[in-house]
Design an enzyme around this catalytic site. Sequence first.
Site, PDB file in Angstrom:
ATOM      1  N   SER A   6       0.868  -1.176   0.000  1.00  0.00           N
ATOM      2  CA  SER A   6       0.000   0.000   0.000  1.00  0.00           C
ATOM      3  C   SER A   6       0.904   1.224   0.000  1.00  0.00           C
ATOM      4  O   SER A   6       1.737   1.390   0.893  1.00  0.00           O
ATOM      5  CB  SER A   6      -0.863   0.022   1.264  1.00  0.00           C
ATOM      6  N   HIS A  31      -1.102  -1.676  -4.121  1.00  0.00           N
ATOM      7  CA  HIS A  31      -2.402  -1.416  -3.489  1.00  0.00           C
ATOM      8  C   HIS A  31      -2.566   0.102  -3.370  1.00  0.00           C
ATOM      9  O   HIS A  31      -1.759   0.774  -2.736  1.00  0.00           O
ATOM     10  CB  HIS A  31      -2.399  -2.083  -2.116  1.00  0.00           C
ATOM     11  N   ASP A  33      -4.887   3.218  -2.155  1.00  0.00           N
ATOM     12  CA  ASP A  33      -5.966   3.541  -1.221  1.00  0.00           C
ATOM     13  C   ASP A  33      -6.643   4.851  -1.587  1.00  0.00           C
ATOM     14  O   ASP A  33      -6.076   5.926  -1.410  1.00  0.00           O
ATOM     15  CB  ASP A  33      -5.402   3.633   0.196  1.00  0.00           C
ATOM     16  N   MET A  35      -9.531   7.464  -0.779  1.00  0.00           N
ATOM     17  CA  MET A  35     -10.398   7.859   0.348  1.00  0.00           C
ATOM     18  C   MET A  35     -11.143   9.141  -0.012  1.00  0.00           C
ATOM     19  O   MET A  35     -10.538  10.073  -0.545  1.00  0.00           O
ATOM     20  CB  MET A  35      -9.535   8.109   1.587  1.00  0.00           C
ATOM     21  N   HIS A  64      -8.259   0.195  -3.941  1.00  0.00           N
ATOM     22  CA  HIS A  64      -9.127   0.000  -2.780  1.00  0.00           C
ATOM     23  C   HIS A  64      -9.940   1.271  -2.585  1.00  0.00           C
ATOM     24  O   HIS A  64      -9.431   2.281  -2.095  1.00  0.00           O
ATOM     25  CB  HIS A  64      -8.223  -0.310  -1.556  1.00  0.00           C
ATOM     26  N   MET A  66     -12.236   3.387  -0.756  1.00  0.00           N
ATOM     27  CA  MET A  66     -12.904   3.697   0.518  1.00  0.00           C
ATOM     28  C   MET A  66     -13.791   4.913   0.246  1.00  0.00           C
ATOM     29  O   MET A  66     -13.498   6.041   0.620  1.00  0.00           O
ATOM     30  CB  MET A  66     -11.857   3.966   1.603  1.00  0.00           C
ATOM     31  N   MET A 135     -10.358  -6.192   6.116  1.00  0.00           N
ATOM     32  CA  MET A 135      -9.643  -5.114   6.820  1.00  0.00           C
ATOM     33  C   MET A 135      -9.303  -5.573   8.239  1.00  0.00           C
ATOM     34  O   MET A 135     -10.177  -6.063   8.963  1.00  0.00           O
ATOM     35  CB  MET A 135     -10.514  -3.855   6.923  1.00  0.00           C
ATOM     36  N   GLY A 140      -8.956   4.095   6.904  1.00  0.00           N
ATOM     37  CA  GLY A 140      -8.812   5.551   6.977  1.00  0.00           C
ATOM     38  C   GLY A 140      -7.373   6.018   7.108  1.00  0.00           C
ATOM     39  O   GLY A 140      -7.020   7.071   6.590  1.00  0.00           O
ATOM     40  N   PHE A 141      -6.559   5.220   7.796  1.00  0.00           N
ATOM     41  CA  PHE A 141      -5.197   5.682   8.044  1.00  0.00           C
ATOM     42  C   PHE A 141      -4.213   4.514   7.998  1.00  0.00           C
ATOM     43  O   PHE A 141      -4.555   3.391   8.403  1.00  0.00           O
ATOM     44  CB  PHE A 141      -5.102   6.364   9.420  1.00  0.00           C
ATOM     45  N   GLY A 143      -0.502   2.767   9.210  1.00  0.00           N
ATOM     46  CA  GLY A 143       0.290   2.720  10.431  1.00  0.00           C
ATOM     47  C   GLY A 143      -0.452   2.330  11.692  1.00  0.00           C
ATOM     48  O   GLY A 143       0.033   2.552  12.796  1.00  0.00           O
ATOM     49  N   ASP A 173      -5.602  -6.458   4.888  1.00  0.00           N
ATOM     50  CA  ASP A 173      -5.113  -5.079   4.811  1.00  0.00           C
ATOM     51  C   ASP A 173      -5.216  -4.393   6.166  1.00  0.00           C
ATOM     52  O   ASP A 173      -6.309  -4.286   6.724  1.00  0.00           O
ATOM     53  CB  ASP A 173      -5.969  -4.332   3.773  1.00  0.00           C
ATOM     54  N   GLY A 175      -2.030  -3.043   9.211  1.00  0.00           N
ATOM     55  CA  GLY A 175      -1.129  -3.484  10.283  1.00  0.00           C
ATOM     56  C   GLY A 175      -0.405  -4.783   9.977  1.00  0.00           C
ATOM     57  O   GLY A 175       0.033  -5.479  10.899  1.00  0.00           O
ATOM     58  N   GLY A 195       1.760  -1.741   4.087  1.00  0.00           N
ATOM     59  CA  GLY A 195       2.037  -0.325   3.875  1.00  0.00           C
ATOM     60  C   GLY A 195       3.252   0.129   4.640  1.00  0.00           C
ATOM     61  O   GLY A 195       4.391  -0.017   4.190  1.00  0.00           O
ATOM     62  N   SER A 196       3.015   0.684   5.829  1.00  0.00           N
ATOM     63  CA  SER A 196       4.111   1.295   6.584  1.00  0.00           C
ATOM     64  C   SER A 196       5.253   0.324   6.874  1.00  0.00           C
ATOM     65  O   SER A 196       6.427   0.715   6.837  1.00  0.00           O
ATOM     66  CB  SER A 196       3.580   1.911   7.876  1.00  0.00           C
TER      67      SER A 196
END
Length: 214
Positions: A6, A31, A33, A35, A64, A66, A135, A140-141, A143, A173, A175, A195-196
């Site tokens: 992501s 990926h 995102d 939003m 994705h 959202m 999910m 939304g965020f 990390g 998706d 963490g 992602g992070s």
Amino acid sequence: MKVSPSILTCDFAHAADELCYVENSGADMVHLDVMDGVFVPNLSFGPPVLACMRPHTGLCFDVHLMMQYPDRLLEDFAKAGADSINIHLESSAPIAKTLTRIRELGKKPAITIKPKTTAEEVFPYLDMVDMVLVMTVEPGFGGQSFMADMLPKIAALRAEINRRGLNVEIQVDGGVNENTAKLVAEAGADIAVIGSALFNSPDPKALVDKVHAL
Ligand code: DX5
Ligand code: ZN
């Protein structure tokens, strides 16, 4: 497991370089995102930004959405270079109609569920999609911490997909890192969205290799 980075937490001023970083890690797809500030309390980017990124990698773009009304921009995302389009079951779109439309546009339809939505709620749509995205954080965020209580949901989806002999991949998706990837692989997921953990990794290729081996 496959890895789908992501790019939400990447440096968007250097998106082409960041896509190169993703490619060099050995990842399988990207990926993206999207939003809308309504379905989730955050804004990211839309079709014009996707179109700018498209020429900079040959990897598939998994988008994705959202969005409260993902059905309103399907043609734009398809034209901008999406290869697969994820819509949320909790959105206001007519779900079956929207998944059919994505297929008609020549793209892979996928359905996404938030943490409070059960596996059983997706069962009626399983034969219309190529992927289900579970999910493991509230969307939304980037990390956030992985919600381990989502693991039984992944296992329930895997059992139902196998029982019906469907060719549907399960993505996870939120963490996901080296440690939590192991848990989602054991629960029966096919694709880890990372992602992070990937963008903060000192050795992204080693991380992708490890997840590939799960
Ligand atoms: C959350 C997004 C995710 C997330 C992934 O709303 O859908 O794709 O940002 O990032 P990490 O891996 O940092 O949770
Ligand atoms: Zn996502």
